[in-house]
Structure formats: structure tokens, C-alpha cells
Design an enzyme around this catalytic site. Structure first.
Site, mmCIF file in Angstrom:
data_model
loop_
_atom_site.group_PDB
_atom_site.id
_atom_site.type_symbol
_atom_site.label_atom_id
_atom_site.label_comp_id
_atom_site.label_asym_id
_atom_site.label_seq_id
_atom_site.Cartn_x
_atom_site.Cartn_y
_atom_site.Cartn_z
ATOM 1 N N PRO A 152 0.802 -1.224 0.000
ATOM 2 C CA PRO A 152 0.000 0.000 0.000
ATOM 3 C C PRO A 152 0.838 1.278 0.000
ATOM 4 O O PRO A 152 1.590 1.534 0.924
ATOM 5 C CB PRO A 152 -0.808 -0.109 1.301
ATOM 6 C CG PRO A 152 -0.784 -1.543 1.653
ATOM 7 C CD PRO A 152 0.510 -2.073 1.146
ATOM 8 N N GLU A 153 0.729 2.025 -1.072
ATOM 9 C CA GLU A 153 1.281 3.372 -1.135
ATOM 10 C C GLU A 153 0.073 4.298 -1.196
ATOM 11 O O GLU A 153 -1.053 3.867 -0.964
ATOM 12 C CB GLU A 153 2.175 3.522 -2.377
ATOM 13 C CG GLU A 153 3.318 2.508 -2.402
ATOM 14 C CD GLU A 153 4.186 2.602 -3.654
ATOM 15 O OE1 GLU A 153 4.228 3.674 -4.276
ATOM 16 O OE2 GLU A 153 4.806 1.591 -4.004
#
Length: 288
Positions: free
Chosen positions: A2-3
Site C-alpha cells: 500500500p502506497e
DNA sequence: TATATTGTTACACC
DNA sequence: TGGTGTAACAATAT
């Protein structure tokens, strides 16, 4: 992994189903997920979820009573919503394979909502965390985490970006893009994609960049992030939105994890190189 | 079983 | 001093 776009996708999917809901209690299955400096997590009981925000890669659930629950997914965290009547639903339509089989061995925290609905925090690596604090302390926390400006807020002016480049003239551009205090939210995937779109080698030193090149990078950041949000994030292995669905951005990645495959633009092989103990992917021919 | 993985931070070096 | 790069760390799958 997750960015910013993945966290934003989780926020958007979650928003539809948990805002204005009440938390019955938090069930903590893995103690280390609760951050050292968190207020006692049992304080979330009987609070209403007022709003859900994102700051950099952090998710923030504002609760009644002046509390905020800060959640970081780190590498492998997921937040999956499950309604009481089985599966997951959007507008009353259950999604096949949604939150089936939860909790599982990777479920670390369960937020029990009213009406029997549940929000599962799953994390293979246990690197993610929950941190409860008073809402008014959020700015102080962001400060301590040294979070730079949001890349999609139009607050990052080109001037400011140039200033950051000037401040660390000898840094390789990839390291600057990954530095959360410069611009918050980029991770390894999108830093590589930004450099590809800009046509710049990730190894280039900041001071070697011409103004036209600086501009290309500066423009590629929101371009790439907006596209990734539109495609609901990138699923390499573990990432899912809060309805358990994978993202679609991986089909649009030009360099990340395409080592040995031909560049879409020129056909040369995409290479992988360690930069700052991280793998960078790029095309030697297209990126100058 | 050694290795790869990434966001974050600690630290050594110049 | 502060910019810079590297390694360590978390824990697990493969």
C-alpha cells in the site's frame, strides 16, 4: 504494497460503509499491532465513526468524543469490511469471494461494529499498526513523522519541489522521491513509474537535472498517482481494497517488476538495480 | 534454509 | 554540521 493510491482506495471503499456507524469494541488478536504510544484501544468502544481521512499512507478514522484512530498498513496490511449477512456488499449486492474465510491466521485486529458488521485488519508481516489519539494531537504526530506535503493537494508547487532538489543536490532522484519528508505518499512502485514517465534515470543526481527535466518529474507525480487511484491501486501480492477486491493498476505499470521484459516504448530490456538498498526498475534506453 | 520483500529509522561517513 | 548512503529492523513466504 500500500502506497498513497492503495490507501486512498481503501479509504474510498471504506467510507461508503463505515461512516456514521458505531464501534462496539475492538478485539485485539495481536498485541504488537497496537502502537506503543497509543491510548488504550478499548476507548474506541461505543464511539461513532465520524469521518475517514488519509494523510500520506496513513488512514485516519475520526471518532466521536474527539478521538482519532490512525492506521498504517505498512507492507502487507489489509482492512476488509464484512457485513453481518455474510459476504461483502455494495449497494446490497454481495461480492463473490469478498471477505470469505475471515478471520484467518493473519487477522490481527477486529473492529466490531453495530448490527454485527466487522472490519478486519489482516497483516501477514505484523508491521502495520493502530494508534488511538486525540484528534487535536494529529498535527503534532504528522510533524513528528516528518510527513511532507500531499502530492495531490496542489500545495506542492514547482518552486517548492525545486527547493527540495536544491537542498540535496547529490542525492539520486529516486531516493528523493521516496523521502516522505519531501513529498509524502510515494513508495517503490510509483517512484519507479514516475521516473519512467518522466524519462529520467532513477540514478540521476538532483543537481544534474535540467529545469525541463525537473518539470517532467514534477508533473509525472500527480499524473501517475491519479491514474493509480483511478485503477484502484496496484495488487502485487497482498493488497486488497476494503471489499476484498484486488486493484487494477498492475496492468498499467511500465517498469515496476518488469525486469527482463521489453520496454513498451522502445523494446529494450527493463533492468533492475539496487538504489539505497531498494530495487529500482528502469529502461536504460528511454530514461536519460 | 537463505533470501527477498518495503517503509522507516538509526547511524556512519565525508 | 548536515547531506548522503547504507544497513538494520519488523515477520513471513517461498
Amino acid at each position: 504494497m500500500p502506497e498513497l493510491p492503495e490507501v486512498e482506495t481503501v479509504r474510498r471503499t471504506l467510507k461508503k460503509v463505515i461512516v456514521n456507524r458505531f464501534v462496539r469494541k475492538a478485539r485485539v488478536l495481536e498485541k504488537k499491532i497496537i502502537h506503543q504510544e497509543s491510548l488504550p484501544i478499548k476507548s474506541v468502544s461505543k464511539k461513532r465513526i465520524v469521518a475517514i481521512h488519509r494523510r500520506a499512507k496513513l488512514l485516519i478514522l475520526d471518532l466521536s468524543g474527539g478521538y482519532s484512530l490512525v492506521i498504517h498498513l505498512k507492507m502487507t496490511g489489509q482492512l476488509i469490511y464484512q457485513s453481518a449477512f455474510g459476504g461483502v456488499a455494495i449497494g446490497g449486492h454481495p461480492i463473490e469471494g469478498g471477505a470469505v474465510g475471515l478471520p484467518n491466521k493473519f487477522t490481527r485486529v477486529i473492529l466490531e461494529l453495530n448490527k454485527g458488521d466487522k472490519l478486519y485488519f489482516n497483516d501477514i508481516r505484523k508491521f502495520g499498526y493502530f494508534r488511538l489519539l486525540m484528534t487535536h494531537k494529529l498535527p503534532e504526530m504528522f510533524n513528528r513523522l516528518k510527513l511532507g506535503p500531499e502530492p495531490l493537494d496542489n500545495k506542492v508547487t514547482f518552486r517548492r519541489f525545486q527547493k527540495m532538489l536544491k537542498k540535496r543536490p547529490r542525492s539520486q532522484i529516486k531516493n528523493i522521491l521516496l523521502d516522505q519528508s519531501v513529498i509524502s505518499g510515494l513508495g517503490n512502485i510509483y517512484a519507479d513509474e514516475v521516473n519512467y514517465q518522466a524519462g529520467i534515470k532513477p540514478t540521476r543526481r538532483a543537481k544534474s537535472l535540467k529545469v525541463s527535466e525537473q518539470k517532467k518529474i514534477f508533473q509525472a507525480i500527480p499524473d501517475i498517482l491519479r491514474l493509480a487511484i483511478k485503477k484502484r491501486g496496484t495488487t502485487i501480492q497482498d493488497y486488497r481494497d476494503s471489499f476484498g477486491q484486488p486493484g487494477g493498476m498492475q496492468k498499467y505499470l511500465k517498469v515496476y517488476q518488469r525486469t527482463g521484459q521489453p520496454c513498451f516504448r522502445c523494446g529494450h530490456v527493463i533492468i533492475r538495480k539496487k538504489i539505497g538498498s531498494r530495487s529500482a526498475h528502469y529502461c536504460k534506453h528511454c530514461q536519460k
